[in-house]
Scaffold this active site. Structure first.
Site, mmCIF file in Angstrom:
data_model
loop_
_atom_site.group_PDB
_atom_site.id
_atom_site.type_symbol
_atom_site.label_atom_id
_atom_site.label_comp_id
_atom_site.label_asym_id
_atom_site.label_seq_id
_atom_site.Cartn_x
_atom_site.Cartn_y
_atom_site.Cartn_z
ATOM 1 C CG ASP A 192 52.972 -3.158 27.636
ATOM 2 O OD1 ASP A 192 52.694 -3.046 26.436
ATOM 3 O OD2 ASP A 192 53.103 -4.246 28.205
ATOM 4 C CD GLU B 75 45.748 -4.721 24.338
ATOM 5 O OE1 GLU B 75 45.668 -5.642 25.166
ATOM 6 O OE2 GLU B 75 46.438 -4.805 23.305
#
Length: 576
Positions: free
Chosen positions: A71, A247
């Site tokens: 991430d 997302e």
């Protein structure tokens, strides 16, 4: 009160104080005399792909951060680049790196490094904190790190600093739900927060249906402005196709247009990166016609040297005035198991047209990239983070322990101390299977083929005492390889825990008169645990075992495997 009485009381207080100190010293001495001391640790990465693909002078390897660094988010101030990643229940939270050129990175430790402010002490390893965003705001010369914390009722938080090398301010709790927030500052100084959220109540259409929201941000109060929230993406690129898990949104501005880049498809085999355009940061946003702009989902599952799950990206303008994207991906082993976890990759990005496109992001990815012009590859040298195949040797002689060593659910400093002979671990009365901080100094597994070895001085006093190595995917899936007692005898054992059920795979009675050497050596899915007594050669404890339980395929969750120096005074692993 008379002077004599004062003197008497003062003397009594001083005596009691000295007695207390002596007692504490005695307790500490007694306690430390049995604590394990690890005099060294060596990690050696030996993946074939790097042997088959040596670097030329103008090349560097991707992933740029191997092991569990997923991430990624990135920002730039002048010629300084800062990148953050997820850390879950590892401690400190949110690892942060610095670079001048996007190739050579320095590990700055963790953003959330105060346990009083971020305390994942009772969370599963895949909770804690994840999906950070980092943005530099030139209007007030301030860096912002925004993230979702699944611990202590924190939720979405933001921290600030003028200089990431000097630490960060305290977390500010933000008044919105959802996950994966990032913050954007417009040319006029206005701030906006975008994040993933659930659809409005009663409007969820299918499993995995999510939305992207935007809020206006008050820079004075450091809060989203109530009532300014708006859904700017519903479901994904094409709602009729029931896209899942839109997302990890990021807003950018280029050529007077606003771009919203998001992950879509879930962080697995269908993962991708998509992009939208608008004339306003609050939309409406129109998807690009050529989405996805990055994915590895279209290729044969049995392709060699597979990189997969690519997505969750962020963009930055590089030192050569060209865009680059950082994103997560995986490199599974020969049995398609994900042991090293989701790693940070990089690709150049072509933004010469209306929309950005990851160069070679829609073909099977290779391990090497061309460096930005003028950059010299110093990875693994001069304090820069290594990649490719490398050896990391730790003799525990430096006062400042390398940031690659981390704690789980709490600070490493709560149980380690550097002593004359090496690193001493004061064991917690907690074993590796509990949802509590463990006295384990962890290192991320960064290769599919690797070895990790250590030298241990230790005499367990009871069956409750154990020290050694642990290979861990989570609290319910792990291997414990250590030394303990059974009656009057010392044993070495290997325990496998799968889905919370533990069994002793192998054990042997040993006569360790001096230091004991321990080693785990993985060749893809095969993990061999070995030990050496009294300066002798390594001998295997049983046969190789499967690394299946160290993969997310078996264990679930979001983390990669960790290998650690472990000690406990609450051992429940008993030899046969």
């Amino acid at each position: 009160m008379s002077n004599k009485k004062k003197i008497f009381i003062s003397a009594a207080v001083l005596f009691c104080s000295m007695l207390t100190q002596a007692q504490e010293s005695s307790i500490q001495k007694k306690k430390s005399s049995k604590d394990p001391i690890f005099s060294n640790a060596t990690y050696v990465g030996d993946d074939q792909i790097y042997k088959s693909n040596p670097l030329k002078e103008d090349e560097f390897y991707s992933p740029i951060l191997q092991g569990c660094y997923p991430d990624p988010a990135i920002t730039r101030k002048g010629d300084d680049y800062y990148m953050v990643c997820s850390s879950f229940a590892m401690f400190p939270g949110v690892p942060i790196f610095h670079s001048k050129d996007l190739v050579n990175w320095t590990d700055l430790g963790g953003v959330l490094n105060k346990v009083s402010e971020f305390n994942p002490h009772d969370t599963g390893i895949s909770a804690g904190v994840y999906a950070p965003g980092i943005t530099y705001n030139p209007h007030n010369d301030t860096f912002y790190m925004i993230v979702t914390a699944f611990t202590g009722g924190l939720g979405n938080i933001i921290v600030k600093t003028k200089d990431p090398k000097k630490g960060w301010g305290s977390p500010i709790k933000l008044a919105f739900d959802g996950i994966d927030p990032s913050i954007f500052f417009d040319d006029n100084g206005k701030g906006y927060v975008v994040h993933n959220d659930a659809p409005d109540k009663g409007k969820e259409l299918y499993q995995g249906h999510r939305v992207i929201k935007v809020w206006e941000y008050d820079l004075e109060k450091d809060q989203v402005i109530p009532g300014t929230d708006k859904i700017i993406v519903d479901g994904g690129v094409d709602l009729s196709k029931k896209p899942i898990w839109i997302e990890a949104p990021h807003l950018y501005k280029k050529d007077n247009h606003y771009y919203l880049m998001c992950a879509e498809g879930g962080t697995g085999g269908n993962h991708s990166e998509v992009v939208f355009i608008s004339d306003s940061p609050k939309g409406p946003f129109k998807p690009a016609s050529n989405n996805p702009i990055l994915t590895q989902r279209y290729f044969p599952q049995n392709r060699p040297n597979k990189v997969d799950w690519a997505g969750h990206a962020d963009l930055v303008l590089g030192p050569d005035n060209k865009y680059y994207g950082v994103f997560l991906g995986i490199r599974p082993n020969e049995k398609d198991r994900v042991n090293a976890g989701r790693e940070t990759f990089m690709l150049p990005v072509d933004w010469s047209g209306t929309f950005p496109v990851f160069e070679n992001g829609l073909v099977p990815m290779g391990p090497k990239l061309k460096m930005p012009k003028g950059v010299v590859n110093k990875t693994g040298k001069d304090g820069f983070f290594p990649n490719g195949n490398f050896t990391f040797i730790e003799n525990f002689t430096s006062e400042k322990l390398d940031y690659r060593w981390i704690g789980l659910r709490g600070p490493r400093e709560h149980f380690i101390s550097i002593v004359k002979k090496g690193l001493q671990i004061t064991p917690f009365a907690v074993n590796i299977k509990e949802l509590k901080p463990t006295s384990t100094l962890f290192y991320r597994q960064q290769h599919n083929t690797f070895s990790f070895s250590t030298t241990l001085e230790y005499k367990p006093e009871s069956e409750k005492d154990l020290a050694g190595i642990v290979c861990l995917q989570n609290e319910n899936y792990n291997y414990v390889f250590g030394v303990t007692r059974k009656g009057k005898d010392t044993y070495i054992l290997l325990e496998r825990t799968e889905n919370g059920q533990s069994e002793i795979v192998s054990s042997a009675k040993i006569d360790a008169k001096g230091a004991l050497r321990l080693q785990v050596k993985a060749t893809g899915d095969n993990y061999q645990f070995s030990y050496a007594l009294n300066g002798g050669d390594f001998e295997n404890l049983g046969n190789p075992v499967s690394g299946d339980i160290l993969s997310t395929n078996a264990a679930g969750g979001f983390t990669g495997a960790l290998v650690g120096l472990y000690a406990t005074s609450s051992n429940n692993s008993h030899p046969k």
